[in-house]
Design a protein around this motif. Structure first.
Motif, mmCIF file in Angstrom:
data_model
loop_
_atom_site.group_PDB
_atom_site.id
_atom_site.type_symbol
_atom_site.label_atom_id
_atom_site.label_comp_id
_atom_site.label_asym_id
_atom_site.label_seq_id
_atom_site.Cartn_x
_atom_site.Cartn_y
_atom_site.Cartn_z
ATOM 1 N N MET A 1 0.818 -1.207 0.000
ATOM 2 C CA MET A 1 0.000 0.000 0.000
ATOM 3 C C MET A 1 0.857 1.264 0.000
ATOM 4 N N ILE A 2 1.961 1.228 0.735
ATOM 5 C CA ILE A 2 2.796 2.432 0.815
ATOM 6 C C ILE A 2 3.470 2.718 -0.522
ATOM 7 N N GLU A 3 3.716 1.664 -1.326
ATOM 8 C CA GLU A 3 4.339 1.891 -2.632
ATOM 9 C C GLU A 3 3.429 2.718 -3.541
ATOM 10 N N TYR A 4 2.115 2.549 -3.389
ATOM 11 C CA TYR A 4 1.190 3.351 -4.198
ATOM 12 C C TYR A 4 1.243 4.824 -3.785
ATOM 13 N N LEU A 5 1.451 5.066 -2.511
ATOM 14 C CA LEU A 5 1.578 6.455 -2.060
ATOM 15 C C LEU A 5 2.838 7.106 -2.646
ATOM 16 N N PHE A 6 3.953 6.352 -2.643
ATOM 17 C CA PHE A 6 5.181 6.878 -3.248
ATOM 18 C C PHE A 6 4.980 7.116 -4.748
ATOM 19 N N LEU A 7 4.297 6.187 -5.395
ATOM 20 C CA LEU A 7 4.076 6.318 -6.836
ATOM 21 C C LEU A 7 3.197 7.532 -7.155
ATOM 22 N N LEU A 8 2.134 7.708 -6.403
ATOM 23 C CA LEU A 8 1.260 8.868 -6.624
ATOM 24 C C LEU A 8 1.973 10.175 -6.303
ATOM 25 N N LEU A 9 2.761 10.180 -5.234
ATOM 26 C CA LEU A 9 3.516 11.383 -4.890
ATOM 27 C C LEU A 9 4.523 11.727 -5.989
ATOM 28 N N GLY A 10 5.210 10.714 -6.494
ATOM 29 C CA GLY A 10 6.165 10.946 -7.583
ATOM 30 C C GLY A 10 5.490 11.461 -8.829
ATOM 31 N N GLU A 11 4.336 10.896 -9.135
ATOM 32 C CA GLU A 11 3.605 11.347 -10.317
ATOM 33 C C GLU A 11 3.106 12.782 -10.141
ATOM 34 N N ALA A 12 2.620 13.110 -8.954
ATOM 35 C CA ALA A 12 2.145 14.473 -8.697
ATOM 36 C C ALA A 12 3.295 15.479 -8.801
ATOM 37 N N ILE A 13 4.448 15.108 -8.266
ATOM 38 C CA ILE A 13 5.609 16.002 -8.345
ATOM 39 C C ILE A 13 6.024 16.221 -9.795
ATOM 40 N N MET A 14 5.978 15.162 -10.590
ATOM 41 C CA MET A 14 6.328 15.292 -12.013
ATOM 42 C C MET A 14 5.341 16.210 -12.747
ATOM 43 N N VAL A 15 4.063 16.100 -12.419
ATOM 44 C CA VAL A 15 3.056 16.955 -13.064
ATOM 45 C C VAL A 15 3.292 18.421 -12.700
ATOM 46 N N PHE A 16 3.601 18.682 -11.422
ATOM 47 C CA PHE A 16 3.882 20.065 -11.027
ATOM 48 C C PHE A 16 5.148 20.590 -11.718
ATOM 49 N N GLY A 17 6.125 19.730 -11.907
ATOM 50 C CA GLY A 17 7.327 20.138 -12.638
ATOM 51 C C GLY A 17 7.017 20.497 -14.077
ATOM 52 N N ALA A 18 6.145 19.714 -14.703
ATOM 53 C CA ALA A 18 5.748 20.016 -16.085
ATOM 54 C C ALA A 18 4.996 21.342 -16.151
ATOM 55 N N LEU A 19 4.144 21.586 -15.163
ATOM 56 C CA LEU A 19 3.450 22.875 -15.125
ATOM 57 C C LEU A 19 4.433 24.023 -14.937
ATOM 58 N N GLY A 20 5.446 23.820 -14.111
ATOM 59 C CA GLY A 20 6.463 24.847 -13.900
ATOM 60 C C GLY A 20 7.232 25.157 -15.172
ATOM 61 N N ILE A 21 7.530 24.122 -15.925
ATOM 62 C CA ILE A 21 8.236 24.332 -17.189
ATOM 63 C C ILE A 21 7.377 25.147 -18.144
ATOM 64 N N LEU A 22 6.096 24.894 -18.147
ATOM 65 C CA LEU A 22 5.207 25.616 -19.060
ATOM 66 C C LEU A 22 4.929 27.038 -18.600
ATOM 67 N N ARG A 23 4.892 27.276 -17.299
ATOM 68 C CA ARG A 23 4.437 28.560 -16.778
ATOM 69 C C ARG A 23 5.553 29.558 -16.461
ATOM 70 N N PHE A 24 6.742 29.104 -16.101
ATOM 71 C CA PHE A 24 7.786 30.014 -15.659
ATOM 72 C C PHE A 24 8.374 30.784 -16.836
ATOM 73 N N PRO A 25 8.874 32.028 -16.575
ATOM 74 C CA PRO A 25 9.177 32.931 -17.683
ATOM 75 C C PRO A 25 10.525 32.727 -18.383
ATOM 76 N N ASP A 26 11.562 32.308 -17.667
ATOM 77 C CA ASP A 26 12.871 32.256 -18.317
ATOM 78 C C ASP A 26 13.524 30.895 -18.104
ATOM 79 N N VAL A 27 14.698 30.744 -18.703
ATOM 80 C CA VAL A 27 15.367 29.440 -18.690
ATOM 81 C C VAL A 27 15.783 29.025 -17.280
ATOM 82 N N TYR A 28 16.101 29.964 -16.440
ATOM 83 C CA TYR A 28 16.600 29.632 -15.104
ATOM 84 C C TYR A 28 15.486 29.116 -14.203
ATOM 85 N N THR A 29 14.352 29.763 -14.222
ATOM 86 C CA THR A 29 13.246 29.291 -13.387
ATOM 87 C C THR A 29 12.663 27.997 -13.942
ATOM 88 N N ARG A 30 12.644 27.849 -15.248
ATOM 89 C CA ARG A 30 12.191 26.584 -15.835
ATOM 90 C C ARG A 30 13.143 25.453 -15.478
#
Length: 104
Positions: A1-30
């Protein structure tokens, strides 16, 4: 059961990273968003795989070693990319450029 929590957390972090790449203004923040989120997301997914995998202990250790290497190498590579971009002449879109103070 705990492995699913790690998997979901990892997936959520990756999605937020993708949003950051799309939303941030310059190369350094991306680059910042990509590095932080890729490191955290990949580590969580690899830990989930190490817990979930029905294989030998050696393969589980390989997952953990891979997570450790990602945690060590990913920030260094992103720093090198940011430094190269700065040296190439790409200026950050920030109010205060402290790197320019240290490296005139």
């Amino acid at each position: 059961m705990i492995e699913y929590l790690f998997l979901l957390l990892g997936e959520a972090i990756m999605v937020f990273g993708a949003l950051g790449i799309l939303r941030f203004p310059d190369v350094y923040t991306r680059l910042h968003a990509a590095t932080k989120c890729d490191t955290g997301g990949a580590m969580n997914i690899l830990i989930a795989l190490a817990i979930y995998a029905d294989t030998s202990t050696l393969i589980k250790l390989k997952f953990l070693v891979l997570a450790f290497l990602i945690a060590m190498i990913n920030p260094m590579v992103s720093h090198a990319i940011a430094r190269g971009a700065y040296k190439y002449g790409i200026k950050p879109e920030v109010v205060v450029d402290m790197y320019a103070w240290d490296n005139p």
